[in-house]
Design an enzyme around this catalytic site. Structure first.
Site, PDB file in Angstrom:
ATOM      1  N   CYS A  27       7.406  -0.440   1.779  1.00 39.93           N
ATOM      2  CA  CYS A  27       7.124   0.281   0.534  1.00 39.93           C
ATOM      3  C   CYS A  27       6.526   1.641   0.880  1.00 39.93           C
ATOM      4  CB  CYS A  27       6.142  -0.522  -0.317  1.00 39.93           C
ATOM      5  SG  CYS A  27       5.685   0.346  -1.844  1.00 39.93           S
ATOM      6  N   ASP A  75      -6.401  12.698  10.907  1.00 39.83           N
ATOM      7  CA  ASP A  75      -6.863  11.684   9.952  1.00 39.83           C
ATOM      8  C   ASP A  75      -5.625  10.924   9.457  1.00 39.83           C
ATOM      9  OD1 ASP A  75      -8.536  10.217   8.358  1.00 39.83           O
ATOM     10  OD2 ASP A  75      -9.227  11.894   7.133  1.00 39.83           O
ATOM     11  N   ASP A  76      -5.861   9.734   8.855  1.00 38.73           N
ATOM     12  CA  ASP A  76      -4.707   8.921   8.443  1.00 38.73           C
ATOM     13  C   ASP A  76      -4.144   9.334   7.091  1.00 38.73           C
ATOM     14  OD1 ASP A  76      -6.035   7.021   6.279  1.00 38.73           O
ATOM     15  OD2 ASP A  76      -7.427   7.300   7.927  1.00 38.73           O
ATOM     16  N   GLY A 110     -12.378  -6.239   1.610  1.00 39.13           N
ATOM     17  CA  GLY A 110     -13.116  -6.371   0.367  1.00 39.13           C
ATOM     18  C   GLY A 110     -14.576  -6.669   0.641  1.00 39.13           C
ATOM     19  N   CYS A 151       3.798  -3.311   2.316  1.00 40.21           N
ATOM     20  CA  CYS A 151       3.037  -2.073   2.076  1.00 40.21           C
ATOM     21  C   CYS A 151       2.855  -1.262   3.366  1.00 40.21           C
ATOM     22  CB  CYS A 151       1.676  -2.467   1.527  1.00 40.21           C
ATOM     23  SG  CYS A 151       0.530  -1.096   1.382  1.00 40.21           S
ATOM     24  N   SER A 188      -9.726   4.916  11.577  1.00 37.99           N
ATOM     25  CA  SER A 188      -8.284   4.719  11.392  1.00 37.99           C
ATOM     26  C   SER A 188      -7.463   5.876  11.942  1.00 37.99           C
ATOM     27  CB  SER A 188      -7.961   4.459   9.923  1.00 37.99           C
ATOM     28  OG  SER A 188      -8.598   5.414   9.132  1.00 37.99           O
ATOM     29  N   CYS A 219       3.831   5.171  -2.853  1.00 39.89           N
ATOM     30  CA  CYS A 219       2.754   6.128  -3.160  1.00 39.89           C
ATOM     31  C   CYS A 219       3.049   7.509  -2.573  1.00 39.89           C
ATOM     32  CB  CYS A 219       1.385   5.610  -2.735  1.00 39.89           C
ATOM     33  SG  CYS A 219       1.333   4.960  -1.099  1.00 39.89           S
ATOM     34  N   CYS A 262      -8.259  -7.238  -1.477  1.00 42.79           N
ATOM     35  CA  CYS A 262      -8.652  -8.619  -1.204  1.00 42.79           C
ATOM     36  C   CYS A 262      -8.186  -9.110   0.162  1.00 42.79           C
ATOM     37  CB  CYS A 262      -8.118  -9.609  -2.237  1.00 42.79           C
ATOM     38  SG  CYS A 262      -8.751  -9.309  -3.882  1.00 42.79           S
ATOM     39  N   GLY A 312      -3.497  -8.871  -4.455  1.00 40.61           N
ATOM     40  CA  GLY A 312      -2.374  -8.129  -5.035  1.00 40.61           C
ATOM     41  C   GLY A 312      -2.610  -7.850  -6.501  1.00 40.61           C
TER      42      GLY A 312
HETATM   43  S1  SF4 Z   1       2.576   2.036  -3.404  1.00 41.61           S
HETATM   44 FE1  SF4 Z   1       1.653   2.627  -1.417  1.00 41.61          FE
HETATM   45  S2  SF4 Z   1      -0.282   1.504  -1.291  1.00 41.61           S
HETATM   46 FE2  SF4 Z   1       0.979   0.537  -2.913  1.00 41.61          FE
HETATM   47  S3  SF4 Z   1       2.085  -1.138  -1.902  1.00 41.61           S
HETATM   48 FE3  SF4 Z   1       3.442   0.664  -1.839  1.00 41.61          FE
HETATM   49  S4  SF4 Z   1       2.918   1.670   0.124  1.00 41.61           S
HETATM   50 FE4  SF4 Z   1       1.289   0.230  -0.319  1.00 41.61          FE
END
Ligand code: SF4
Length: 466
Positions: free
Chosen positions: A443, A357-358, A40, A248, A295, A446, A13, A115
């Site tokens: 963060c 690539d990213d 989005g 993020c 990207s 992932c 979003c 979110g």
């Molecule tokens: S888990 Fe990955 S995609 Fe999700 S907020 Fe954390 S860094 Fe971003």
């Protein structure tokens, strides 16, 4: 399946809001959303308030498809909030488009959310057992409901009380008849910034939307902060104590527009620095560096500049492939990739190529691209990725696919290299990514599974959407 775009995580979003009674607020919101379209593409909406009532227009499709000049002309008021949304398949419904608007005892209220809440299912069940009826399948309605329940307090107090109850990732814009309140979760997972247009203020998910409408960037909303813009200007309070700060990192790697600056870090420069780090970790003797556009471009440039190797456009992107693109039949699957990206033989033939690539999510695109570049006569193809392997799902508003579908969760790096057919496959280390992003915490869940909040054991995107 969309062979190209389906192999990337999806942002869920974009938000824009402005308080400026003397300006064309609907048109400015439209332009702001236009700048945030990459966040989005499934639905778009604008709600305006004239100080007495709130009117909303929303529809499925791109901002330019939803809003005609006549529709915008009908949206008159002192302030507006807008939203663009991406959703997972199956719930791409008009009823889930935002802003959401409710009538309640003390008036009207509109909400736009970016979110995912991690405790939306529990709250929804609890509210449901008390008789609350929901009209959408999105967690944003849970937030709106809770704020409305607390509205015997001031709007800001009601938002703060709600922030104590809800967990997870959110950037929010809430519009009452006389003000807009912006709020960011206590981890700062999703971005939100403040701009100034003359004497008036606005909010946007990314600073590129402020640039587009000619607003000056003021600052980012801080994690846990609640900021009000109204006739008197800008006021701020803290909703909840800040928790482990974790914006993020994928915003910098892939999602955000390169001309945006989020939490004091420019996206283009952070991507270029990822390329610099890649060059330090994995220098390859090559004749040419090519990005996977768009990207991968700044990282490829940073890599090429650091090693003094020519940077050229070896893959060209067709910018006119829209959402309505008809997927070729199984027989013509290869065409799908070549329509969207095509290799430039002149740049590639007879050369040792580093392709940057990213990220790789499912791996379906990478193998096609390597094959395409080899098919153009490259002597060697080395695939370098400007982020670590994506091994864990995101619970915070990014659709990374289920864990089992993530190629790095199923194969080791050499197996992935064989799968994509590259001579080398190298992913930027977590340390390298941190260096590229500077000293502030981010963060990285992932990549390493270290989530900044508790996460639900069972997670369905249909249960908790943007
Ligand atoms: S888990 Fe990955 S995609 Fe999700 S907020 Fe954390 S860094 Fe971003």
């Amino acid at each position: 399946m969309d062979l190209l775009w389906d192999d990337k995580p999806k942002e869920e979003c974009g938000l824009f809001g402005i308080f400026a009674p003397e300006k064309e607020i609907a048109r400015l919101t439209y332009y702001g959303l236009y700048a945030l379209q990459h966040r989005g593409q499934e639905s778009a909406g604008i709600a305006v308030s004239d100080g007495r009532k709130i009117v909303v227009e929303k529809g499925m499709g791109l901002v330019s498809e939803v809003f005609s000049p006549d529709l915008l002309a009908g949206l008159q008021g002192k302030m507006a909030i807008g939203h663009v949304r991406y959703s997972t398949t199956g719930s791409s419904l008009l009823s889930n488009a935002q802003p959401l608007v409710v009538h309640f005892q003390n008036g009207m209220m509109a909400l736009a959310h970016n979110g995912n809440l991690t405790n939306a299912v529990e709250i929804r069940q609890e509210l449901g057992s008390q008789g609350t009826v929901f009209q959408t399948t999105i967690d944003s309605e849970v937030i709106l409901n809770m704020i409305a329940r607390y509205r015997r307090h001031s709007l800001e107090d009601a938002i703060i009380k709600t922030m104590i109850d809800i967990k997870g990732a959110y950037a929010l814009l809430i519009m009452a008849e006389d003000k807009i309140v912006g709020a960011r979760d206590p981890h700062g997972l999703r971005p939100l910034c403040i701009g100034r247009l003359g004497e008036r203020y606005c909010f946007a998910s990314e600073s590129c939307a402020l640039d587009t409408i000619g607003a000056e960037f003021v600052r980012d909303v801080k994690p846990g902060e609640v900021v009000t813009i109204d006739e008197a200007g800008l006021h701020t309070r803290f909703g909840t104590p800040q928790e482990r700060i974790a914006p993020c990192s994928f915003e910098y790697i892939y999602f955000a527009r390169p001309d945006s600056t989020l939490d004091n870090l420019n996206v283009w420069e952070s991507r270029r620095q990822m390329g610099v780090q890649l060059a330090k970790e994995c220098p390859i003797e090559a004749d040419v560096i090519i990005p996977v556009p768009d990207s991968g471009t700044p990282a490829a440039l940073g890599y090429a500049q650091t090693l003094g190797i020519p940077f050229e456009e070896g893959l060209l992107k067709n910018r006119y492939v829209g959402r309505t693109f008809i997927q070729p039949t199984q027989e013509l699957r290869e065409v799908a990739v070549r329509i969207k990206l095509n290799a430039n033989k002149q740049v590639i033939r007879g050369r040792r190529v580093v392709m940057i690539d990213d990220s790789i999510v499912r791996g379906t695109t990478s193998s096609k691209l390597v094959e395409m570049v080899k098919g153009c006569g490259a002597k060697e193809v080395h695939l370098l990725i400007s982020s670590p392997p994506v091994k864990y799902s995101c619970y915070y508003g990014i659709d990374t696919a289920e864990r089992e579908k993530l190629i790095a969760n199923q194969m080791n790096i050499d197996e992935i290299r064989k799968f994509v057919g590259a001579d080398t496959l190298y992913y930027l280390s977590e340390e390298g990514l941190k260096k590229a992003l500077g000293s502030d915490p981010v963060c990285l869940a992932c990549f390493n599974g270290d989530y900044p909040t508790t996460v639900p054991k069972k997670f369905s995107k249909e249960d908790m959407e943007c």
